[in-house]
Design a protein around this motif. Sequence first.
Motif, PDB file in Angstrom:
ATOM      1  N   CYS A   1     -31.021   0.484  12.505  1.00  0.00           N
ATOM      2  CA  CYS A   1     -31.440  -0.131  11.253  1.00  0.00           C
ATOM      3  C   CYS A   1     -32.974  -0.431  11.394  1.00  0.00           C
ATOM      4  O   CYS A   1     -33.599  -0.551  10.207  1.00  0.00           O
ATOM      5  CB  CYS A   1     -30.767  -1.222  10.688  1.00  0.00           C
ATOM      6  SG  CYS A   1     -28.855  -0.808  10.203  1.00  0.00           S
ATOM      7  N   ARG A   2     -33.463  -0.976  12.531  1.00  0.00           N
ATOM      8  CA  ARG A   2     -34.704  -1.042  12.593  1.00  0.00           C
ATOM      9  C   ARG A   2     -35.655  -0.030  12.294  1.00  0.00           C
ATOM     10  O   ARG A   2     -36.799  -0.260  11.536  1.00  0.00           O
ATOM     11  CB  ARG A   2     -35.065  -1.982  14.019  1.00  0.00           C
ATOM     12  CG  ARG A   2     -34.489  -3.280  13.972  1.00  0.00           C
ATOM     13  CD  ARG A   2     -34.773  -3.978  15.511  1.00  0.00           C
ATOM     14  NE  ARG A   2     -34.356  -5.233  15.860  1.00  0.00           N
ATOM     15  CZ  ARG A   2     -34.908  -6.371  15.291  1.00  0.00           C
ATOM     16  NH1 ARG A   2     -36.103  -6.199  14.585  1.00  0.00           N
ATOM     17  NH2 ARG A   2     -34.432  -7.285  15.576  1.00  0.00           N
ATOM     18  N   LEU A   3     -35.171   1.028  12.821  1.00  0.00           N
ATOM     19  CA  LEU A   3     -35.949   2.356  12.716  1.00  0.00           C
ATOM     20  C   LEU A   3     -36.020   2.907  11.425  1.00  0.00           C
ATOM     21  O   LEU A   3     -37.079   3.506  10.967  1.00  0.00           O
ATOM     22  CB  LEU A   3     -35.438   3.271  13.893  1.00  0.00           C
ATOM     23  CG  LEU A   3     -35.667   3.176  15.258  1.00  0.00           C
ATOM     24  CD1 LEU A   3     -34.920   4.137  16.106  1.00  0.00           C
ATOM     25  CD2 LEU A   3     -37.331   2.983  15.575  1.00  0.00           C
TER      26      LEU A   3
ATOM     27  N   VAL B   1     -28.062  -2.179  15.264  1.00  0.00           N
ATOM     28  CA  VAL B   1     -29.326  -2.805  14.800  1.00  0.00           C
ATOM     29  C   VAL B   1     -30.494  -2.163  15.016  1.00  0.00           C
ATOM     30  O   VAL B   1     -31.489  -2.001  14.266  1.00  0.00           O
ATOM     31  CB  VAL B   1     -29.265  -4.073  15.549  1.00  0.00           C
ATOM     32  CG1 VAL B   1     -30.501  -4.829  15.288  1.00  0.00           C
ATOM     33  CG2 VAL B   1     -28.121  -4.844  15.061  1.00  0.00           C
ATOM     34  N   LEU B   2     -30.490  -1.376  16.296  1.00  0.00           N
ATOM     35  CA  LEU B   2     -31.811  -0.576  16.464  1.00  0.00           C
ATOM     36  C   LEU B   2     -31.922   0.639  15.486  1.00  0.00           C
ATOM     37  O   LEU B   2     -33.200   0.732  14.894  1.00  0.00           O
ATOM     38  CB  LEU B   2     -31.645   0.048  17.773  1.00  0.00           C
ATOM     39  CG  LEU B   2     -32.919   1.052  18.316  1.00  0.00           C
ATOM     40  CD1 LEU B   2     -34.274   0.289  18.338  1.00  0.00           C
ATOM     41  CD2 LEU B   2     -32.438   1.451  19.660  1.00  0.00           C
TER      42      LEU B   2
ATOM     43  N   GLY C   1     -34.694   1.331   8.399  1.00  0.00           N
ATOM     44  CA  GLY C   1     -34.927   0.621   7.332  1.00  0.00           C
ATOM     45  C   GLY C   1     -33.766   0.332   6.302  1.00  0.00           C
ATOM     46  O   GLY C   1     -32.711   0.387   6.705  1.00  0.00           O
TER      47      GLY C   1
ATOM     48  N   GLU D   1     -31.105 -10.788   9.378  1.00  0.00           N
ATOM     49  CA  GLU D   1     -32.246 -11.138   9.929  1.00  0.00           C
ATOM     50  C   GLU D   1     -33.270 -10.015   9.757  1.00  0.00           C
ATOM     51  O   GLU D   1     -34.647 -10.237   9.829  1.00  0.00           O
ATOM     52  CB  GLU D   1     -32.174 -11.555  11.630  1.00  0.00           C
ATOM     53  CG  GLU D   1     -31.337 -12.727  11.831  1.00  0.00           C
ATOM     54  CD  GLU D   1     -31.868 -14.023  11.132  1.00  0.00           C
ATOM     55  OE1 GLU D   1     -33.026 -14.253  11.200  1.00  0.00           O
ATOM     56  OE2 GLU D   1     -31.051 -14.749  10.457  1.00  0.00           O
ATOM     57  N   ILE D   2     -33.130  -8.753   9.775  1.00  0.00           N
ATOM     58  CA  ILE D   2     -33.969  -7.579   9.765  1.00  0.00           C
ATOM     59  C   ILE D   2     -34.194  -7.025   8.569  1.00  0.00           C
ATOM     60  O   ILE D   2     -35.187  -6.291   8.204  1.00  0.00           O
ATOM     61  CB  ILE D   2     -33.683  -6.623  10.928  1.00  0.00           C
ATOM     62  CG1 ILE D   2     -32.454  -5.900  10.597  1.00  0.00           C
ATOM     63  CG2 ILE D   2     -33.584  -7.331  12.292  1.00  0.00           C
ATOM     64  CD1 ILE D   2     -32.116  -4.789  11.249  1.00  0.00           C
ATOM     65  N   SER D   3     -33.517  -7.346   7.582  1.00  0.00           N
ATOM     66  CA  SER D   3     -33.369  -6.630   6.231  1.00  0.00           C
ATOM     67  C   SER D   3     -34.695  -7.320   5.240  1.00  0.00           C
ATOM     68  O   SER D   3     -34.495  -8.584   5.002  1.00  0.00           O
ATOM     69  CB  SER D   3     -31.916  -6.758   5.508  1.00  0.00           C
ATOM     70  OG  SER D   3     -32.282  -6.092   4.285  1.00  0.00           O
TER      71      SER D   3
END
Length: 321
Positions: A82-84, A79-80, A86, A31-33
């Motif tokens: 990976c959000r930070l 997940v956090l 990338g 969802e975030i990639s």
Amino acid sequence: METPHHHDPKLVRTLILDELFDQSLYRALREISPDKDAQKVLDELVQVEIQHLAFWQKFFDSTLDTLDLGRRVKLRVIVLACRLFGTTAVHLILEAIEVYGVRKYLSLWKSYQGQPLGDALKGILMDEFKHEDTLVTQLTERKINAEKIRNIFLGLNDGLVEILGAVSGFFGAFGDAVMVLIAASTTAVAGSLSMAAGAFLALNSEKEVKTTESLKRQFLGEEAHSADMEEQPFGSAVVVGASYFAGAMIPVLPVLFGATNAVISVLTAGLVIIVVSTVLAFLSGMNVRRRIVMNLVIITAAVIITYAIGIAAKTLWGISV
């Protein structure tokens, strides 16, 4: 599979929840990639983890399908991160998860060879090996050097442990914060330069050996492998030296800001070593708890031994300020 198999409840819980965790993680990263190729890989991994989860649930006749609190917290933290950070973080996480899975299943397969669980693990391992190869290829194409990132954290770890021991020993010997600050800072600088020089010389020697081997093959008319190295000596030396110095400053900074004994340095270093150990263990596929305990034991021993040496030096040789 016609009949369920009964094993240690803790093992059953671990196998099922690990697959559920991986599936949940891959869905969240999907969802975030922003990377289309990564999304495709994640979609494939989700489908495989769905199959694995269903397989273990049937194998053990279990209806367990909810993550425990620890894994839920771990999922949110990853997940956090990976959000930070990338795409790079996403790829590193994927690689680490696959390495951990392969090591875990190989260990279990070795223990249960010739038994139903050992036979069941063969198919799971084949999937894990294929996924690892796919992910490594993805990382290579993007020039992401996971080894360099591990080296950064190893440098931090080395600098922190070594200089924490020095700070403890200097407090034992001198008992004066100013002297400890001067001595520890000097040691940190010398250590970082030494680490950088060691990394440079080691990689430079490796490069020369590869170049010589390549020329030898050319002379003999054999197929010559490229002598190019992904890690360049000077760049790697800078990374190793800088990461060592950063780690070394962690126990020194409390003294700089007014600490008059080694207690605050030890507590600060202990907290940081837990974080560093967690990252290193995760990236290497090691048991996180074991790595943390191991490093905490090491720094505890380093503090006790170096402080005792400092006290002995002060007592035997009359060191004073």
